[in-house]
Design a protein around this motif. Sequence first.
Motif, short mmCIF file in Angstrom:
data_model
loop_
_atom_site.label_atom_id
_atom_site.label_comp_id
_atom_site.label_asym_id
_atom_site.label_seq_id
_atom_site.Cartn_x
_atom_site.Cartn_y
_atom_site.Cartn_z
N ARG A 25 9.10 -21.91 59.53
CA ARG A 25 9.11 -23.15 59.18
C ARG A 25 8.41 -23.96 60.48
O ARG A 25 7.87 -24.90 60.11
CB ARG A 25 10.61 -23.79 58.99
CG ARG A 25 11.04 -23.32 57.60
CD ARG A 25 12.38 -23.74 57.27
NE ARG A 25 12.69 -23.54 55.93
CZ ARG A 25 13.99 -23.59 55.57
NH1 ARG A 25 14.96 -24.16 55.93
NH2 ARG A 25 14.04 -23.38 54.08
N ASN A 82 4.81 -23.68 60.21
CA ASN A 82 4.03 -24.20 58.86
C ASN A 82 3.89 -25.75 59.59
O ASN A 82 2.80 -26.31 59.63
CB ASN A 82 4.99 -24.47 57.89
CG ASN A 82 4.64 -23.45 57.15
OD1 ASN A 82 3.51 -22.78 56.93
ND2 ASN A 82 5.58 -23.08 55.79
N GLU A 83 5.00 -26.28 60.26
CA GLU A 83 4.75 -27.63 61.03
C GLU A 83 3.56 -27.52 61.89
O GLU A 83 2.52 -28.66 62.18
CB GLU A 83 5.86 -27.80 61.74
CG GLU A 83 7.20 -28.50 61.02
CD GLU A 83 8.34 -28.66 62.08
OE1 GLU A 83 8.16 -29.09 62.92
OE2 GLU A 83 9.39 -28.75 61.28
N ALA A 136 0.38 -27.88 60.04
CA ALA A 136 0.00 -29.42 59.63
C ALA A 136 -0.11 -30.20 60.45
O ALA A 136 -0.49 -31.41 60.23
CB ALA A 136 1.40 -29.46 58.58
N PHE A 175 15.59 -29.46 51.79
CA PHE A 175 14.95 -29.04 53.13
C PHE A 175 13.50 -29.73 52.91
O PHE A 175 13.03 -30.34 53.63
CB PHE A 175 14.65 -27.69 53.19
CG PHE A 175 13.55 -27.26 54.20
CD1 PHE A 175 14.04 -27.47 55.59
CD2 PHE A 175 12.12 -27.16 53.95
CE1 PHE A 175 13.22 -27.01 56.73
CE2 PHE A 175 11.40 -26.70 55.22
CZ PHE A 175 11.89 -27.00 56.13
N SER A 219 12.12 -32.72 55.46
CA SER A 219 11.26 -32.27 56.49
C SER A 219 9.96 -33.22 56.45
O SER A 219 9.35 -33.74 55.75
CB SER A 219 10.44 -30.68 56.09
OG SER A 219 9.28 -30.63 56.98
N VAL A 241 7.05 -32.77 57.78
CA VAL A 241 5.67 -31.77 57.30
C VAL A 241 5.39 -32.07 56.03
O VAL A 241 4.52 -32.33 55.64
CB VAL A 241 6.02 -30.41 57.48
CG1 VAL A 241 4.83 -29.53 57.16
CG2 VAL A 241 6.36 -29.97 58.90
N LYS A 271 3.91 -35.51 55.47
CA LYS A 271 2.61 -35.55 56.18
C LYS A 271 1.60 -34.69 55.31
O LYS A 271 0.36 -34.83 55.00
CB LYS A 271 2.63 -34.70 57.56
CG LYS A 271 1.59 -34.96 58.32
CD LYS A 271 1.47 -34.17 59.87
CE LYS A 271 2.45 -35.04 60.89
NZ LYS A 271 2.84 -34.34 61.98
N VAL A 272 2.21 -33.73 54.84
CA VAL A 272 1.11 -32.64 54.03
C VAL A 272 0.80 -33.34 52.61
O VAL A 272 -0.32 -33.41 52.23
CB VAL A 272 2.10 -31.41 53.98
CG1 VAL A 272 1.20 -30.34 52.51
CG2 VAL A 272 1.59 -30.67 55.30
#
Lengths: 423, 284
Positions: free
Chosen positions: A415, A418-419, A422, B55, B59, B61, B64-65
Motif C-alpha cells: 500500500r 502504491n502511494e 502515485a 480502505f 486513502s 491515494v 489523488k489518483v
Amino acid sequence: MAKPKVGYSRRSLLKAGGAAVAATAFPAPMLWAQDTKNIVLRQFGTGVSNLNDVANKVKEDLGFTLEMTALDSDSVTQRAATQPDSFDIADIEYWICKKVWPTGNLQAMDTSKIANYDKIVGIFRSGKLTPESVIAQGTAPHTVGFVDGPGGTSFADSETGWMTLIPTIYNADTLGIRPDLIGRPIESWTELLNPEFKGKASILDISSIGIMDMAMVCEAMGEVAYADKGNMTREEIDKTIAIFTEAKKAGQFRAFWKTFDESVNLMASGEVVIQSMWSPAITAVKSRGIECVYQPLKEGYRSWGGGIGLSSSLSGMELDAAYEYINWYLSGWVGGYLMRQGYYSAVPETSKEFMTENEWGYWFEGKEATDVITSPTGDKLAAAGDVRDGGSFYERMGHVACWNAVMDENQYMVRKWNEFIAA
Amino acid sequence: MTRNRHLLGWLEAAPLAVILLGFLIAPIVMIVIVSFWGATEFSIYPDFQFENYAFLFSSPVTYKVFGATFKYAFITWAFTLSIGFTVAYFLAFHIRSQTVQIALFLVCTIPFWTSNIIRMISWIPFLGRNGIANQTLISWGVIDEPLEWLLYSDFSVILAFVHLYTLFMVVPIFNTMMRIDKSLLEAARDNGASGLQTLLHVILPLTKPGIMIGTIFVVTLVMGDFITVRFMSGSQRANVGRLISNDIGLLQYPSASATAVVLLCTVLIMIAILLRFVNIRKEL
C-alpha cells in the motif's frame, strides 16, 4: 500418494526387453524413450532462466518437450498461487516460494533422487557459503528450502531430505551505472539519491524487490537503521518510503521500470545513468557496444535465488520425467550456459566441464580474461585482460547484505508502495 | 397469430440478451461480489465485508489518483475534440468530391493498421533525452539543453492519449456532419449569417450527438486505460487503471474489484450526465 495408472508399469516395460534403460547415469528412474517423446512438461517462470535454448537442449538430451512461458515476478506469483493446473514446473524465486508454498500447489522433492544434491552450494543447504560465512538478512534460500516431509506445509530450519525448490540460478545484484556518462568512481548505494544524478536515476517498480534496494540506500545514508531489511516494521517502511517520495518529488527519477527490456532501454538510451539493474540487463547493454558496469558497492549486494518447484498435480511418468529434468539441469550444461551470462549455477563444479578455462576463470574465479569473453549467443562481453565486476564467486556471494524477501508487513508495504508511485 | 408474433419477438431478442447476460452482466455481478470478499497474501476467500471500500475511501491515494484520472480524461477530451472537430469539419464541408472525402477519411485510419501499444511506444525513442525531437531542436538552435519534460511526464502521457484516440472523435463527428442538410447552410448564408455564425448556430448544435458519442468513447477509453500511463510516464504517474492492475499483480483481487466498481460507477454517472445534454438516440 496414489499415482494414477499410466498404461503399464515400469516393471513390465523392463520385462518386455528395455535393456537400454539400464544405461543410466542417474539414480532417478530412466524412462522408456518411446514414451518420453510424448511427454510435455509445462514450465513457467521469470525471463531470466526460461530460455528456449534450454528447451531445445532438453528435447535433444532427454527426448521430452518442455514448454516455456516467461512472465514477470508478479504474474509468476499469481499463477503459481492461483492456477496450479496450468503448469508442471514452476521456476520461481525463493521469496515467491515463501508466498506460494502455503497454498499447497507445489510438492516437496525427495533429495535422495537428486544425483548432485551433495554438490549443491552451501547457501541452499545450511545457509552458509563457507563454514565461516554469516547468513545475510531477508528470505535466505535455506530458510524456505526444506519441509518436514512430502506433505509438509511449514518450512523446516535444517536439511530434511525434502526440498521445496531445487536451486538452479542465483546472483548478487547491485546498481548498474554508465561510467562514460558519470565519469567518476561510484562506491556506495547512497549515490542512487545523489542530486548529481537528478532526473537520471531509476529504480524498479516491483515492490518486493524495489523496497530492498531502497533499504540498501537508506541504510547506507545512515537515515534508517533496520533490524532486518528483509522483514521491516511499519515504522521502517514509512521512513524508507518517505525518503524516496521526497526524492521522487524533487525529480530524482527519470522513470521506474518493471521489465527487463525497459531497464535495458533506459540505460542504453542514456535516459538513466544509475539504476537498480539485473546482471543480464548489463550484458544486454554491453552487447550493444555501450559501456555499462555492474558496480560493486561497499555496503554489499542484494541477492536472489531461483529454483524449480514441482506442481502438486504432477505424478506418474511426468513426475519421473521432471526428476530426470532436474538431474539434467544440475548436471552442468544449463549451469555453464547461465554462468556465461553472469549468473551462478547451484552446482558450479559440474558447470565447469561445460565452460572453457578462460570462461571459468573470468566468470567464477574473478581472474583476468585470457581471451575474448562472449555470451552464449555470441555477443562479445569482455576483452582479454578484463576482470569481472566484483571479482570471484566467493568475493561476490560472500558480500551479500540481504536476500530478496517477502515481509510480514507485506500488504502494508504494498500500500505504501502504491502511494509512492502515485505521489 | 399474435402469440406467435410475441414468441418470435422474444426469440429474435434472445441471442443478444444471452450474449449481454453472459459477457456483460455476469462479469460485472461477479466483480461486485468479489469486491466484498477478503484477501490474504496468496488467496481470496468469500466474505461480506466493507473493508475494501473503507480502505479505498479513507486513502488519500485514491482521491489523488482519481483526480489524476479526471485530469487526463479532461485534457485529452479537450484536445481530441478540437482536433477531431476541425478534421471532421474539413472533410465534411471543404472537400467537395466524395471520392476524395472517402480517400482522406481512409488516410485518417492508417495509424490503426498497427497495434496501439506499438504506436504508443514509438513515441519513446522520439521524445527521449537523446531522441529525434531533442536533437532536432538543438540542431536548430531553439534549445541548448535537451528538454526533460518531453518524455516520462504528463505531457507525454497526454500526447499519446490524443494521438491514440483522436480518430474516435473524428468518426462520429464526421458522420453527423455528413447528415446535415446542405440547404440549411445555404439558408443561413441567405439570411446573412457569417461563416462563424453558421458554425456556431447551425453546424455545432447539429453535430452535438456526434460530439457526445466521441466524448463517451474518449472519456471511457482514457479513464479505463492503464498501459499508456505506465509506459509514457515511465511508471511515475498513476491513474485508476494502474491502481487496479497493481492490485491484480499482487493478488489483491477484492481490493481491485472494489476500485473497479467505484470506477465503473464514476464513469456511468459521467455518461448519464452527458446524456442529459443530448439525446443521442434521436440521431442514431
